[in-house]
Scaffold this motif. Structure first.
Motif, PDB file in Angstrom:
ATOM      1  N   PRO A 103      -1.415  -3.917  -9.593  1.00  0.00           N
ATOM      2  CA  PRO A 103      -1.590  -2.821  -8.628  1.00  0.00           C
ATOM      3  C   PRO A 103      -1.667  -1.447  -9.291  1.00  0.00           C
ATOM      4  CG  PRO A 103       0.176  -4.310  -7.948  1.00  0.00           C
ATOM      5  CD  PRO A 103      -0.164  -4.656  -9.360  1.00  0.00           C
ATOM      6  N   MET A 136      -6.379  -3.503   2.701  1.00  0.00           N
ATOM      7  CA  MET A 136      -5.047  -3.033   3.095  1.00  0.00           C
ATOM      8  C   MET A 136      -5.200  -2.052   4.246  1.00  0.00           C
ATOM      9  SD  MET A 136      -3.362  -2.544  -0.716  1.00  0.00           S
ATOM     10  CE  MET A 136      -4.837  -1.749  -1.410  1.00  0.00           C
ATOM     11  N   VAL A 191      -9.994  -1.698  -5.012  1.00  0.00           N
ATOM     12  CA  VAL A 191      -9.914  -3.159  -5.031  1.00  0.00           C
ATOM     13  C   VAL A 191     -11.319  -3.759  -4.948  1.00  0.00           C
ATOM     14  CG1 VAL A 191      -9.017  -5.211  -3.872  1.00  0.00           C
ATOM     15  CG2 VAL A 191      -7.610  -3.150  -4.011  1.00  0.00           C
ATOM     16  N   VAL A 204      -4.915   0.168  -9.140  1.00  0.00           N
ATOM     17  CA  VAL A 204      -5.238   0.847  -7.886  1.00  0.00           C
ATOM     18  C   VAL A 204      -4.635   2.250  -7.885  1.00  0.00           C
ATOM     19  CG1 VAL A 204      -5.100   0.724  -5.363  1.00  0.00           C
ATOM     20  CG2 VAL A 204      -5.302  -1.383  -6.696  1.00  0.00           C
ATOM     21  N   CYS A 220      -1.094  -5.433  -2.029  1.00  0.00           N
ATOM     22  CA  CYS A 220      -2.283  -5.437  -2.874  1.00  0.00           C
ATOM     23  C   CYS A 220      -2.559  -6.849  -3.366  1.00  0.00           C
ATOM     24  CB  CYS A 220      -2.081  -4.488  -4.056  1.00  0.00           C
ATOM     25  SG  CYS A 220      -3.505  -4.393  -5.167  1.00  0.00           S
ATOM     26  N   LEU A 247       0.837  -1.199   0.000  1.00  0.00           N
ATOM     27  CA  LEU A 247       0.000   0.000   0.000  1.00  0.00           C
ATOM     28  C   LEU A 247       0.872   1.249   0.000  1.00  0.00           C
ATOM     29  CD1 LEU A 247      -2.674   1.535   0.310  1.00  0.00           C
ATOM     30  CD2 LEU A 247      -2.507   1.151   2.781  1.00  0.00           C
ATOM     31  N   ALA A 301      -7.781   3.477  -2.073  1.00  0.00           N
ATOM     32  CA  ALA A 301      -7.091   2.263  -2.532  1.00  0.00           C
ATOM     33  C   ALA A 301      -7.929   1.025  -2.270  1.00  0.00           C
ATOM     34  CB  ALA A 301      -5.731   2.139  -1.841  1.00  0.00           C
ATOM     35  N   ASN A 302      -8.491   0.927  -1.081  1.00  0.00           N
ATOM     36  CA  ASN A 302      -9.334  -0.230  -0.749  1.00  0.00           C
ATOM     37  C   ASN A 302     -10.636  -0.209  -1.538  1.00  0.00           C
ATOM     38  OD1 ASN A 302      -7.943  -1.831   1.392  1.00  0.00           O
ATOM     39  ND2 ASN A 302      -7.923   0.135   2.449  1.00  0.00           N
TER      40      ASN A 302
END
Length: 212
Positions: free
Chosen positions: A154, A142, A39, A157, A149, A5, A35-36
């Motif tokens: 990634p 994360m 995903v 992201v 990730c 992350l 970021a989360n």
């Protein structure tokens, strides 16, 4: 290679703020959330191999099987291995469809919700056998900068964080960033649809759980 992350946030910051460093304070919290979210968005868009999990339990006469807490949906119809080594499929149906089947038919359906959890209800389940469920799961998430990730790409992201931040700022570059994010996701999905030999997976259309 799995990316942390921390590196994802640094890469996004390099584009957004022209500085290859980790954001701090509220920006760090916000972009970690982004970021989360990225995903999770990828997981609900398509069935990713990274999120495939096999759930194996010994079946009994119980018709209701609690599913893992991270359950998202079946990726394949559940299968039961009987005592002589034969596999038996239990096609997934909609709960309301059970009235179209007889008591001797083999099928299953899912009931529940994210808050209370999900159960798979089986009809005419073979006893003293092994139940195998190939499912798609939700990502672990994360929570710390050292967490890695779970996606194969990634960079998707990173592009997503850039897109979310530019949108929140009302930046005129948002449409371009959004298109790049979607292109990255499409490429990742395309690679995931190919087998080891380069062939394309074909997935039969199953009932999708409307309660998730």
């Amino acid at each position: 290679m799995a990316i942390t992350l921390e590196q994802i946030l640094i890469d996004a910051n390099a584009t957004l703020d022209l500085e290859a460093s980790l954001p701090t304070g509220d920006e760090l919290t916000l972009r970690t959330n982004y970021a989360n979210q990225a995903v999770r968005d990828a997981v609900v868009t398509g069935q990713l191999s990274e999120m495939t999990q096999e759930y194996v339990i010994a079946s009994s006469t119980l018709a209701t099987i609690p599913l893992p807490a991270n359950f998202y949906e079946f990726k394949h119809d559940p299968m039961v291995l009987d005592s002589v080594g034969n596999w038996h499929p239990y096609p997934e149906i909609g709960p309301e469809e059970k009235y179209d089947y007889s008591s001797g038919d083999r099928y299953c359906y899912v009931m529940g919700n994210p808050r209370e959890g999900y159960n798979a209800i089986f009809n005419n389940l073979i006893s003293n056998a092994t139940l195998s469920i190939i499912l798609s799961r939700f990502p672990t998430g994360m929570a710390t900068l050292s967490d890695k990730c779970e996606l194969s790409d990634p960079t998707y992201v990173v592009r997503s964080i850039e897109s979310y931040v530019l949108y929140s700022r009302g930046d005129e570059r948002f449409p371009t960033a959004k298109s790049e994010k979607e292109r990255q996701l499409k490429n990742m999905m395309g690679r995931d649809m190919k087998t080891a030999g380069g062939q394309v997976h074909t997935t039969k259309s199953n009932f999708r759980n409307p309660l998730r």
